[in-house]
Design a protein around this motif. Structure first.
Motif, PDB file in Angstrom:
ATOM      1  N   GLY A   1      11.156   1.456  -8.000  1.00  0.00           N
ATOM      2  CA  GLY A   1      11.445   0.056  -8.374  1.00  0.00           C
ATOM      3  C   GLY A   1      10.585  -0.895  -9.071  1.00  0.00           C
ATOM      4  N   PRO A   2       9.327  -1.041  -8.371  1.00  0.00           N
ATOM      5  CA  PRO A   2       8.547  -1.563  -8.586  1.00  0.00           C
ATOM      6  C   PRO A   2       8.038  -1.340 -10.086  1.00  0.00           C
ATOM      7  N   THR A   3       7.804  -2.368 -11.107  1.00  0.00           N
ATOM      8  CA  THR A   3       7.447  -1.968 -12.590  1.00  0.00           C
ATOM      9  C   THR A   3       6.053  -2.096 -12.905  1.00  0.00           C
ATOM     10  N   THR A   4       5.724  -3.391 -12.617  1.00  0.00           N
ATOM     11  CA  THR A   4       4.095  -3.821 -12.748  1.00  0.00           C
ATOM     12  C   THR A   4       3.149  -3.125 -12.051  1.00  0.00           C
TER      13      THR A   4
ATOM     14  N   MET B   1      11.565  -0.402   3.255  1.00  0.00           N
ATOM     15  CA  MET B   1      10.939  -1.030   1.711  1.00  0.00           C
ATOM     16  C   MET B   1      12.710  -1.177   0.284  1.00  0.00           C
ATOM     17  N   MET B   2      12.567  -0.011   1.265  1.00  0.00           N
ATOM     18  CA  MET B   2      13.996  -0.343  -0.119  1.00  0.00           C
ATOM     19  C   MET B   2      15.091  -0.638   0.282  1.00  0.00           C
ATOM     20  N   ASP B   3      14.968  -1.727   1.817  1.00  0.00           N
ATOM     21  CA  ASP B   3      15.717  -2.411   2.124  1.00  0.00           C
ATOM     22  C   ASP B   3      15.994  -3.685   0.705  1.00  0.00           C
ATOM     23  N   MET B   4      14.547  -4.080   0.847  1.00  0.00           N
ATOM     24  CA  MET B   4      14.128  -5.541   0.393  1.00  0.00           C
ATOM     25  C   MET B   4      13.658  -5.013  -1.292  1.00  0.00           C
ATOM     26  N   ILE B   5      13.744  -3.767  -1.717  1.00  0.00           N
ATOM     27  CA  ILE B   5      13.929  -3.698  -3.162  1.00  0.00           C
ATOM     28  C   ILE B   5      15.212  -4.642  -3.429  1.00  0.00           C
TER      29      ILE B   5
ATOM     30  N   GLN C   1       7.717  -6.637  -8.870  1.00  0.00           N
ATOM     31  CA  GLN C   1       6.069  -6.735  -8.733  1.00  0.00           C
ATOM     32  C   GLN C   1       5.082  -5.284  -7.551  1.00  0.00           C
ATOM     33  N   GLY C   2       4.750  -4.480  -8.572  1.00  0.00           N
ATOM     34  CA  GLY C   2       3.695  -3.360  -7.983  1.00  0.00           C
ATOM     35  C   GLY C   2       2.364  -3.742  -7.393  1.00  0.00           C
ATOM     36  N   HIS C   3       2.354  -2.676  -6.731  1.00  0.00           N
ATOM     37  CA  HIS C   3       0.564  -2.594  -6.337  1.00  0.00           C
ATOM     38  C   HIS C   3       0.692  -1.524  -5.630  1.00  0.00           C
ATOM     39  N   VAL C   4       0.010  -0.333  -6.758  1.00  0.00           N
ATOM     40  CA  VAL C   4      -0.133   1.122  -6.264  1.00  0.00           C
ATOM     41  C   VAL C   4      -1.329   1.604  -7.223  1.00  0.00           C
ATOM     42  N   PRO C   5      -2.392   1.382  -6.169  1.00  0.00           N
ATOM     43  CA  PRO C   5      -4.055   1.509  -6.841  1.00  0.00           C
ATOM     44  C   PRO C   5      -3.931   3.669  -6.223  1.00  0.00           C
TER      45      PRO C   5
END
Length: 593
Positions: free
Chosen positions: A227-230, A194-198, A209-213
């Motif tokens: 890193g995600p903001t949404t 995840m860190m490498d892709m961010i 873009q995020g996804h954090v239910p």
């Protein structure tokens, strides 16, 4: 931050000053100023697809120096609507057919995440979505899906993405972001993948873009630091407020499956500032688009729940542009792109005319600018690669095939018939001749997940509270791995569905106890129809009625099965590798010790 490029800034300056003839003026408008919250009569001057001047004081000024005048007759002029997060594939339409469906409803830009096709066919599929969505009278901006597969080690899909894929796809013209980072546990724990892709997204100047239910407190803070903001996965009381307080953009969702507008509005309606509340559809079917609309329906729903109309328009336009970092989109103002709608009733939110880059593209609910048809080789490629299965493969068998008695089984249980959240319970169930028997419990169903990418993986388990299935329903639309999933009461019915889906190249199929009833063919990646929005919607509505006829009388029977493969939505789901504990990111045995 970035801008949509201007073709000739010096010429736009001359048009703004009235020194040359302007292409278009829309006069007698009720102008909504999204920067100040004011409403007043105004004329809007447009040149080369950009707004160059808004005149509110002298409504006769400059009109003789305009090539075309449009009298709005006191209709509201509002920005074209922007979908903050969506999947074109979920409409079951190809990108060009999707455009034909949504433009008349006022959607002029979508931020699309092609992770459904990416999970099926990898980079090539993302490039297809990019190319098929170009040169249209709307923008289909692409976010690069990092969640391919959604959670490595818990499912197998048709491709695996890493940071090098992000670097390559970031070169595409219409790529603007990294799509929903669904492995939120991986972000919180700082996993290398995840860190490498961010980091790849950041060096390519992409927003994330995020996804954090459901997360809050330090876990939410860790996700934001990652890193995600949404986020568009917001549904529980207090969740939207927590995320806004943390500086996150909350994309309030009203999809064909998840209707979160009411809960989010009730959560945030009393806070003073809501500048980071935006709107999205996420997953909306063709039939729902034609029946109720697209982004205009999301705006309509939040107005019905109490949001002031001007703020609702702002949430569906300017807030989204700010969220994705585009500084000249989402408002009607000098220097902004001239995407706009004319409508007399903001609460109804049905545009009478839709303009894209200053040109009329739809009027009175239909396209006025035809979309050039294009075909792509990949659309006709069969993506279903499965092994033949015998009837016994659909049984939930134990190791001792002669055993009778009882056995403990891990059973995911839906919290309600219309939601996607599940919990787990251990149930003692009867065994007859080595097969777990559910014949006396109509609330239980079998579920099989079969890898459709040429691997021998399959899982057979149980699900409770799915809904009535007096037969079988199967689908190759199974977020996010899109392996073939079938829920059934009778193995014979499941086998019929399996064979029907293999034969047609994917889709959704339904069988009664004794015969196959209907198959909705989705041969493009096993996710999308090859036909237009009207024919696809008609077949989808027919399939809903067929599913209801076997007892699946949920809010949306067509997409009920889709939720069963979501290994990033709490708490227990299925993949081709087994029963997934989402929160612990691990596989569980079907039969607990």
């Amino acid at each position: 931050m970035r801008k949509i490029p201007t073709p000739n800034r010096r010429e736009l300056l001359q048009a703004a000053l009235g020194e040359i003839k302007t292409d278009l003026a829309v006069i007698n408008t009720r102008y909504l100023n999204l920067f100040t919250g004011e409403e007043y009569l105004a004329n809007v001057f447009i040149h080369k697809g950009f707004v160059v001047h808004v005149e509110k004081d002298d409504l006769n000024e400059g009109l003789s120096n305009v090539r075309q005048l449009i009298d709005a007759q006191h209709a509201y002029i509002v920005p074209g609507l922007i979908d903050a997060h969506m999947h074109v594939e979920s409409s079951m339409l190809t990108p060009r057919n999707f455009a034909e469906a949504v433009i008349p409803h006022g959607t002029t830009t979508v931020i699309t995440d092609p992770h459904e096709v990416a999970n099926v066919a990898g980079e090539e599929a993302v490039r297809y979505m990019h190319d098929a969505g170009a040169d249209l009278p709307m923008r289909q901006w692409i976010n690069i899906p990092p969640s391919v597969p959604a959670v490595p080690g818990l499912e197998e899909a048709g491709a695996v993405f890493d940071a090098s894929v992000v670097d390559r796809l970031a070169e595409l013209k219409n790529v603007i972001g990294l799509a929903e980072v669904m492995d939120y546990k991986g972000v919180e724990q700082g996993s290398d993948r995840m860190m490498d892709m961010i980091e790849a997204a950041e060096r390519n100047d992409l927003y994330i873009q995020g996804h954090v239910p459901g997360e809050s407190g330090r876990l939410l803070s860790a996700y934001l630091v990652g890193g995600p903001t949404t986020d568009h996965e917001t549904r529980a009381p207090g969740e939207a407020k927590n995320k806004l307080r943390a500086g996150m953009y909350v994309d309030a969702r009203e999809s064909s499956m998840a209707k979160n507008i009411e809960a989010i509005w009730n959560d945030v309606k009393d806070i003073p500032w809501r500048d980071r509340l935006a709107l999205c559809t996420d997953d909306r079917e063709a039939s729902d688009i034609l029946k109720t609309g697209h982004m205009n329906d999301v705006v309509r729903q939040i107005i019905k729940n109490g949001m002031p109309p001007i703020e609702a328009i702002r949430a569906g336009s300017l807030h989204v542009a700010e969220e994705v970092g585009i500084t000249n989109l989402g408002a009607i103002a000098p220097g902004y792109v001239a995407d706009f709608l004319l409508m007399h009733d903001l609460e109804a939110s049905d545009p009478e005319k839709v303009f894209f880059e200053g040109k009329l593209v739809a009027e009175k609910g239909t396209m006025s600018m035809p979309i050039e048809p294009k075909t792509f080789e990949i659309e006709s490629r069969n993506t279903i690669d499965v092994l033949p299965l015998k009837l016994t493969d659909f049984y939930l068998q134990i190791s001792d095939k002669k055993q009778n008695g009882k056995i403990n089984v891990n059973v995911p249980v839906y919290e309600d018939y219309n939601g996607s959240i599940t919990h787990l319970q251990v149930e003692e169930l009867p065994v007859r001749k080595g097969v777990v028997d559910i014949s006396e419990d109509p609330d239980l169903a079998y579920v099989i997940t079969v890898n459709r990418y040429g691997k021998p993986n399959k899982t057979v388990g149980l699900i409770r509270h799915f809904g009535g299935v007096e037969g079988a329903v199967g689908s190759t639309v199974a977020h996010d791995h899109h392996n073939m999933m079938i829920v059934y009461r009778y193995p014979e019915a499941a086998q019929r569905v399996y064979e029907a889906l293999v034969k047609c190249g994917g889709g959704i199929s339904c069988s009664g106890k004794d015969q196959l009833l209907q198959t909705l063919e989705l041969p493009v990646f096993g996710l999308m129809s090859a036909t237009n929005c009207f024919d696809t919607a008609e077949q989808a509505e027919k399939m809903k009625k067929t599913l209801q006829s076997i007892g699946l009388d949920t809010l949306n029977p067509l997409l009920r099965i889709v939720t069963l493969g979501l290994t990033v939505i709490p708490e227990f789901k299925y993949s081709d590798l087994g029963l997934v504990d989402v929160l612990e990111s691990k596989l569980l045995p079907i039969f607990p010790e």
